[in-house]
Design a protein around this motif. Structure first.
Motif, PDB file in Angstrom:
ATOM      1  N   SER A  77      35.581  40.133  18.281  1.00  0.00           N
ATOM      2  CA  SER A  77      34.363  40.059  19.443  1.00  0.00           C
ATOM      3  C   SER A  77      33.792  41.410  19.519  1.00  0.00           C
ATOM      4  CB  SER A  77      34.390  39.659  20.207  1.00  0.00           C
ATOM      5  OG  SER A  77      34.034  39.838  21.218  1.00  0.00           O
ATOM      6  N   THR A  78      32.143  41.530  19.289  1.00  0.00           N
ATOM      7  CA  THR A  78      31.566  42.818  19.146  1.00  0.00           C
ATOM      8  C   THR A  78      31.129  43.122  20.742  1.00  0.00           C
ATOM      9  OG1 THR A  78      29.790  41.451  19.857  1.00  0.00           O
ATOM     10  CG2 THR A  78      29.806  42.016  17.703  1.00  0.00           C
ATOM     11  N   PHE A  79      31.286  42.390  21.808  1.00  0.00           N
ATOM     12  CA  PHE A  79      31.808  42.745  22.976  1.00  0.00           C
ATOM     13  C   PHE A  79      33.464  43.631  22.917  1.00  0.00           C
ATOM     14  CE2 PHE A  79      28.108  40.565  23.670  1.00  0.00           C
ATOM     15  CZ  PHE A  79      26.913  41.282  24.085  1.00  0.00           C
ATOM     16  N   LEU A 110      40.756  30.919  26.775  1.00  0.00           N
ATOM     17  CA  LEU A 110      39.629  31.233  28.030  1.00  0.00           C
ATOM     18  C   LEU A 110      39.707  30.327  29.037  1.00  0.00           C
ATOM     19  CD1 LEU A 110      37.590  33.203  26.036  1.00  0.00           C
ATOM     20  CD2 LEU A 110      38.567  34.261  27.280  1.00  0.00           C
ATOM     21  N   ARG A 169      34.445  33.851  32.263  1.00  0.00           N
ATOM     22  CA  ARG A 169      35.708  32.818  31.007  1.00  0.00           C
ATOM     23  C   ARG A 169      35.132  33.793  29.596  1.00  0.00           C
ATOM     24  NH1 ARG A 169      38.701  29.162  32.324  1.00  0.00           N
ATOM     25  NH2 ARG A 169      38.257  28.029  34.040  1.00  0.00           N
ATOM     26  N   ARG A 170      35.118  34.812  29.826  1.00  0.00           N
ATOM     27  CA  ARG A 170      34.485  35.605  28.411  1.00  0.00           C
ATOM     28  C   ARG A 170      35.264  36.549  27.967  1.00  0.00           C
ATOM     29  NH1 ARG A 170      27.889  35.408  26.392  1.00  0.00           N
ATOM     30  NH2 ARG A 170      28.110  32.782  27.383  1.00  0.00           N
ATOM     31  N   VAL A 171      35.240  37.195  27.121  1.00  0.00           N
ATOM     32  CA  VAL A 171      35.931  38.093  26.906  1.00  0.00           C
ATOM     33  C   VAL A 171      34.963  39.943  27.069  1.00  0.00           C
ATOM     34  CG1 VAL A 171      38.049  37.580  25.953  1.00  0.00           C
ATOM     35  CG2 VAL A 171      36.318  38.375  24.560  1.00  0.00           C
ATOM     36  N   PRO A 172      35.011  40.705  26.953  1.00  0.00           N
ATOM     37  CA  PRO A 172      36.594  41.464  27.411  1.00  0.00           C
ATOM     38  C   PRO A 172      36.901  41.658  28.658  1.00  0.00           C
ATOM     39  CG  PRO A 172      34.794  42.814  26.927  1.00  0.00           C
ATOM     40  CD  PRO A 172      34.449  42.372  26.253  1.00  0.00           C
ATOM     41  N   GLU A 179      33.035  42.184  31.673  1.00  0.00           N
ATOM     42  CA  GLU A 179      31.811  42.941  31.593  1.00  0.00           C
ATOM     43  C   GLU A 179      31.705  44.067  31.205  1.00  0.00           C
ATOM     44  OE1 GLU A 179      28.622  41.155  31.601  1.00  0.00           O
ATOM     45  OE2 GLU A 179      30.017  40.048  32.019  1.00  0.00           O
ATOM     46  N   THR A 180      31.252  44.040  29.972  1.00  0.00           N
ATOM     47  CA  THR A 180      31.671  45.370  29.291  1.00  0.00           C
ATOM     48  C   THR A 180      30.888  46.415  29.446  1.00  0.00           C
ATOM     49  OG1 THR A 180      31.399  43.768  27.727  1.00  0.00           O
ATOM     50  CG2 THR A 180      31.344  46.137  26.778  1.00  0.00           C
TER      51      THR A 180
END
Ligand SMILES: N[C@@H](CCC(=O)N[C@@H](CS)C(=O)NCC(=O)O)C(=O)O
Length: 212
Positions: free
Chosen positions: A14-16, A38, A50-53, A64-65
């Motif tokens: 994952s890019t984030f 998730l 329900r996201r990463v990171p 939130e990145t």
């Protein structure tokens, strides 16, 4: 030995996730990576979307990145990830914001995700979608190219803006449209060549060798 009090929840491709991991690595912080489920009901308690990171540091949990990168920069020793100069700092936030809007809605969504996420699911990318968004990808890279007269996006030292752009541009450089667009934007190509050699980038962003 890794520091058990610093955990980054996410998936290495994952890019984030990679942006947050780069921020920690550039600060010299050792961390563990956990891959969360998730869909589990409790996951919404640490990330409402329900996201990463997600960064977990002792009792602190941050989603939130950008928030993770700012926290890492302030909390841990190591080289500063934000310029002190007010104009350079404004440029940094300008490019983070531009990436999160125009970069995500062109390069990330319609080249990188279209190709690499679909490859992961054994699906064929929709070339018409890629083509439709190619002018916006081109435009984003041309703007980046003008900005990159110095070594990094916001000046002579690396900042959080570079950390947002590096993972996506590494994927993009491995796509047909990315190769073509980068060939016409020499400052972006030079910047990418130079940041690729950083130990943090070699460890975090180049584990997945996908070329389309
Ligand atoms: N605004 C979020 C975006 C994070 C994001 O989009 N993460 C993606 C991976 S790159 C994700 O969690 N995708 C899982 C999903 O959508 O189910 C941030 O800055 O952290």
């Amino acid at each position: 030995m890794s520091n058990p009090t610093v955990r980054l929840l996410g998936f290495p491709p994952s890019t984030f996730y990679q942006t947050a991991a780069l921020a920690l690595a550039e600060k010299g912080v050792l961390f563990e990576t956990d891959m969360p489920a998730l869909a589990e009901p409790d996951y919404a308690k640490i990330h409402p979307w329900r996201r990463v990171p997600v960064l977990v540091h002792g009792e602190v949990s941050i989603f939130e990145t950008l928030a993770i990168a700012i926290y890492a920069d302030a909390k841990f020793e190591g080289p500063a990830l934000q310029p002190l100069d007010i104009m350079a700092r404004a440029k940094m936030f300008q490019w983070i914001s531009a990436f999160l809007d125009y970069g995500v809605n062109s390069i990330l969504q319609f080249s990188v995700r279209e190709r690499f996420q679909k490859a992961l699911r054994n699906q064929t990318p929709d070339e018409a979608i890629v083509e439709q968004h190619r002018p916006a990808m081109n435009y984003f890279c041309a703007q980046m190219n003008s900005q990159l007269s110095s070594a990094f996006i916001s000046g002579s030292s690396m900042s959080i803006a570079d950390l947002f752009l590096i993972p996506v541009m590494i994927y993009f450089a491995n796509t047909p449209e990315g190769r073509e667009i980068l060939a016409n934007n020499s400052n972006v190509a030079r910047w990418l060549d130079s940041v690729r050699g950083r130990p943090s980038v070699m460890t975090i962003c180049q584990q997945v060798d996908w070329t389309m």
